[in-house]
Structures are given as C-alpha cells and as structure tokens.
Design a protein around this motif. Structure first.
Motif, PDB file in Angstrom:
ATOM      1  N   GLN A 136       0.676  -0.616  -0.021  1.00  0.00           N
ATOM      2  CA  GLN A 136      -0.113  -0.185  -0.128  1.00  0.00           C
ATOM      3  C   GLN A 136       1.064   1.492  -0.047  1.00  0.00           C
ATOM      4  OE1 GLN A 136      -3.590   0.292   0.121  1.00  0.00           O
ATOM      5  NE2 GLN A 136      -3.391   2.391  -0.141  1.00  0.00           N
ATOM      6  N   LEU A 137       0.827   1.931  -1.295  1.00  0.00           N
ATOM      7  CA  LEU A 137       1.954   3.289  -1.042  1.00  0.00           C
ATOM      8  C   LEU A 137       1.497   4.557   0.092  1.00  0.00           C
ATOM      9  CD1 LEU A 137       1.966   3.440  -4.780  1.00  0.00           C
ATOM     10  CD2 LEU A 137       3.395   2.068  -3.431  1.00  0.00           C
ATOM     11  N   SER A 138       2.403   4.756   0.414  1.00  0.00           N
ATOM     12  CA  SER A 138       1.444   5.990   1.316  1.00  0.00           C
ATOM     13  C   SER A 138       2.380   7.160   1.441  1.00  0.00           C
ATOM     14  CB  SER A 138       1.750   5.545   2.697  1.00  0.00           C
ATOM     15  OG  SER A 138       2.182   6.508   4.072  1.00  0.00           O
ATOM     16  N   PHE A 139       1.502   8.123   1.768  1.00  0.00           N
ATOM     17  CA  PHE A 139       2.507  10.095   1.829  1.00  0.00           C
ATOM     18  C   PHE A 139       2.889  10.026   2.948  1.00  0.00           C
ATOM     19  CE2 PHE A 139      -0.388  10.458  -1.445  1.00  0.00           C
ATOM     20  CZ  PHE A 139      -0.172  10.448  -2.733  1.00  0.00           C
ATOM     21  N   ASP A 140       2.667   9.053   4.210  1.00  0.00           N
ATOM     22  CA  ASP A 140       3.115   9.433   5.625  1.00  0.00           C
ATOM     23  C   ASP A 140       4.692   8.252   5.477  1.00  0.00           C
ATOM     24  OD1 ASP A 140       3.633  10.026   8.152  1.00  0.00           O
ATOM     25  OD2 ASP A 140       2.508   8.085   8.561  1.00  0.00           O
ATOM     26  N   ALA A 141       5.501  10.298   5.526  1.00  0.00           N
ATOM     27  CA  ALA A 141       7.269   9.219   5.804  1.00  0.00           C
ATOM     28  C   ALA A 141       7.574   8.606   7.236  1.00  0.00           C
ATOM     29  CB  ALA A 141       8.213  10.891   5.659  1.00  0.00           C
ATOM     30  N   ALA A 142       6.328   8.171   8.244  1.00  0.00           N
ATOM     31  CA  ALA A 142       6.695   7.812   9.155  1.00  0.00           C
ATOM     32  C   ALA A 142       6.721   6.093   9.056  1.00  0.00           C
ATOM     33  CB  ALA A 142       5.663   7.779  10.079  1.00  0.00           C
ATOM     34  N   ASP A 143       5.258   5.865   8.035  1.00  0.00           N
ATOM     35  CA  ASP A 143       5.406   4.955   7.492  1.00  0.00           C
ATOM     36  C   ASP A 143       6.207   4.040   6.718  1.00  0.00           C
ATOM     37  OD1 ASP A 143       3.274   2.436   6.721  1.00  0.00           O
ATOM     38  OD2 ASP A 143       3.895   2.946   4.735  1.00  0.00           O
ATOM     39  N   ASP A 144       6.966   4.871   6.117  1.00  0.00           N
ATOM     40  CA  ASP A 144       8.307   4.483   5.110  1.00  0.00           C
ATOM     41  C   ASP A 144       9.398   4.075   6.209  1.00  0.00           C
ATOM     42  OD1 ASP A 144      10.093   4.136   2.307  1.00  0.00           O
ATOM     43  OD2 ASP A 144      10.743   5.869   3.395  1.00  0.00           O
ATOM     44  N   LYS A 145       9.195   5.323   7.271  1.00  0.00           N
ATOM     45  CA  LYS A 145      10.463   4.859   7.968  1.00  0.00           C
ATOM     46  C   LYS A 145      10.455   3.343   9.060  1.00  0.00           C
ATOM     47  CE  LYS A 145      12.820   6.804  11.982  1.00  0.00           C
ATOM     48  NZ  LYS A 145      12.863   8.238  13.350  1.00  0.00           N
ATOM     49  N   SER A 169      16.523 -14.320  18.124  1.00  0.00           N
ATOM     50  CA  SER A 169      16.306 -13.597  18.965  1.00  0.00           C
ATOM     51  C   SER A 169      17.564 -12.772  18.930  1.00  0.00           C
ATOM     52  CB  SER A 169      16.813 -14.308  20.364  1.00  0.00           C
ATOM     53  OG  SER A 169      18.047 -15.138  20.266  1.00  0.00           O
ATOM     54  N   ALA A 170      17.889 -12.023  17.436  1.00  0.00           N
ATOM     55  CA  ALA A 170      18.752 -11.163  17.429  1.00  0.00           C
ATOM     56  C   ALA A 170      17.946  -9.662  18.120  1.00  0.00           C
ATOM     57  CB  ALA A 170      19.186 -11.143  16.069  1.00  0.00           C
ATOM     58  N   VAL A 171      16.790  -9.730  17.197  1.00  0.00           N
ATOM     59  CA  VAL A 171      15.946  -8.067  17.552  1.00  0.00           C
ATOM     60  C   VAL A 171      14.762  -8.133  18.638  1.00  0.00           C
ATOM     61  CG1 VAL A 171      14.689  -6.440  16.717  1.00  0.00           C
ATOM     62  CG2 VAL A 171      17.030  -7.318  14.982  1.00  0.00           C
ATOM     63  N   ARG A 172      14.793  -7.806  19.694  1.00  0.00           N
ATOM     64  CA  ARG A 172      13.265  -8.020  20.551  1.00  0.00           C
ATOM     65  C   ARG A 172      13.810  -6.753  21.116  1.00  0.00           C
ATOM     66  NH1 ARG A 172      16.312 -12.615  24.753  1.00  0.00           N
ATOM     67  NH2 ARG A 172      18.277 -11.223  24.282  1.00  0.00           N
ATOM     68  N   PRO A 173      12.720  -6.649  22.492  1.00  0.00           N
ATOM     69  CA  PRO A 173      12.439  -5.466  22.939  1.00  0.00           C
ATOM     70  C   PRO A 173      13.549  -5.032  23.222  1.00  0.00           C
ATOM     71  CG  PRO A 173      10.354  -6.312  22.817  1.00  0.00           C
ATOM     72  CD  PRO A 173      11.363  -7.539  22.307  1.00  0.00           C
ATOM     73  N   ALA A 174      13.914  -3.800  24.413  1.00  0.00           N
ATOM     74  CA  ALA A 174      15.187  -3.440  25.010  1.00  0.00           C
ATOM     75  C   ALA A 174      14.178  -3.863  26.527  1.00  0.00           C
ATOM     76  CB  ALA A 174      15.004  -2.556  25.248  1.00  0.00           C
ATOM     77  N   ALA A 195      13.141  -0.610   9.146  1.00  0.00           N
ATOM     78  CA  ALA A 195      13.210  -0.695  10.486  1.00  0.00           C
ATOM     79  C   ALA A 195      12.656  -1.776  10.264  1.00  0.00           C
ATOM     80  CB  ALA A 195      12.583   0.375  11.415  1.00  0.00           C
ATOM     81  N   GLU A 196      11.656  -2.171   9.898  1.00  0.00           N
ATOM     82  CA  GLU A 196      11.372  -3.969   9.791  1.00  0.00           C
ATOM     83  C   GLU A 196      11.539  -4.636   9.669  1.00  0.00           C
ATOM     84  OE1 GLU A 196       7.611  -6.474   9.529  1.00  0.00           O
ATOM     85  OE2 GLU A 196       7.194  -3.949   9.173  1.00  0.00           O
ATOM     86  N   ALA A 197      11.851  -4.055   7.843  1.00  0.00           N
ATOM     87  CA  ALA A 197      13.458  -4.431   6.965  1.00  0.00           C
ATOM     88  C   ALA A 197      14.502  -4.915   7.720  1.00  0.00           C
ATOM     89  CB  ALA A 197      12.974  -4.565   5.981  1.00  0.00           C
ATOM     90  N   ALA A 198      14.819  -4.114   7.808  1.00  0.00           N
ATOM     91  CA  ALA A 198      16.278  -4.054   8.676  1.00  0.00           C
ATOM     92  C   ALA A 198      16.172  -5.269   9.898  1.00  0.00           C
ATOM     93  CB  ALA A 198      16.779  -2.894   9.359  1.00  0.00           C
ATOM     94  N   ALA A 199      15.220  -5.158  10.598  1.00  0.00           N
ATOM     95  CA  ALA A 199      15.314  -6.665  11.470  1.00  0.00           C
ATOM     96  C   ALA A 199      15.107  -7.239  11.052  1.00  0.00           C
ATOM     97  CB  ALA A 199      13.819  -5.896  12.478  1.00  0.00           C
ATOM     98  N   ASP A 200      14.614  -8.175  10.185  1.00  0.00           N
ATOM     99  CA  ASP A 200      13.991  -9.124   9.677  1.00  0.00           C
ATOM    100  C   ASP A 200      15.313  -9.653   9.115  1.00  0.00           C
ATOM    101  OD1 ASP A 200      11.226  -9.252   9.787  1.00  0.00           O
ATOM    102  OD2 ASP A 200      10.398  -8.285   8.192  1.00  0.00           O
ATOM    103  N   ARG A 201      16.265  -8.618   7.939  1.00  0.00           N
ATOM    104  CA  ARG A 201      17.117  -8.943   7.856  1.00  0.00           C
ATOM    105  C   ARG A 201      18.945  -9.492   9.044  1.00  0.00           C
ATOM    106  NH1 ARG A 201      16.624  -4.763   5.152  1.00  0.00           N
ATOM    107  NH2 ARG A 201      18.285  -3.111   6.257  1.00  0.00           N
ATOM    108  N   ALA A 202      18.226  -9.079  10.572  1.00  0.00           N
ATOM    109  CA  ALA A 202      19.716  -9.080  11.223  1.00  0.00           C
ATOM    110  C   ALA A 202      18.443 -10.573  11.811  1.00  0.00           C
ATOM    111  CB  ALA A 202      19.396  -8.485  12.547  1.00  0.00           C
ATOM    112  N   ARG A 203      17.884 -10.801  11.732  1.00  0.00           N
ATOM    113  CA  ARG A 203      17.287 -12.284  12.296  1.00  0.00           C
ATOM    114  C   ARG A 203      17.187 -13.462  12.057  1.00  0.00           C
ATOM    115  NH1 ARG A 203      11.727  -9.356  13.541  1.00  0.00           N
ATOM    116  NH2 ARG A 203      11.758  -8.920  15.351  1.00  0.00           N
TER     117      ARG A 203
END
Length: 63
Positions: free
Chosen positions: A20-29, A47-52, A33-41
């Motif tokens: 879904q396309l969005s004009f909200d920059a926060a959505d893109d950010k 367990s590489a990425v989890r809540p602090a 971040a989710e893609a980076a977490a997936d790559r790290a996992r």
C-alpha cells in the motif's frame, strides 16, 4: 469465550504481496526498520532483535 480457532489457506510469500502506497514518511521509516530487523533475524537468529525491556540489567553497562 473459551477458545478461538483460525484457519489460513492460499498464503503466499511476503515478497509477492502488494504494498500500500502512502505519503506518510513515518510509514516508510517503520517499513525500513522492520526490513532491517528481518535481515538481522535471518542472519543472527530469531532472538537477535527484541524489545529492550527483555535485556538483562547490566548487560550493556559501560564502566
């Protein structure tokens, strides 16, 4: 309610899903971040990425 049952059929890989396309920059950010977490996992395990809050006290203390 005592239980809930779910059934999923005809699922496909996430790479085939529409985006879904969005004009909200926060959505893109958040998506980056989710893609980076997936790559790290994928590289370091689930367990590489989890809540602090799950970190042990003193785990990252710098003396």
């Amino acid at each position: 309610m005592r239980s809930v049952a779910l059934r999923a059929e005809g699922l496909m890989g996430a790479e085939l899903a529409s985006h879904q396309l969005s004009f909200d920059a926060a959505d893109d950010k958040a998506r980056r971040a989710e893609a980076a977490a997936d790559r790290a996992r994928a590289r370091f395990g689930v367990s590489a990425v989890r809540p602090a809050g799950f970190l042990r006290t003193g785990f990252l203390d710098v003396a």
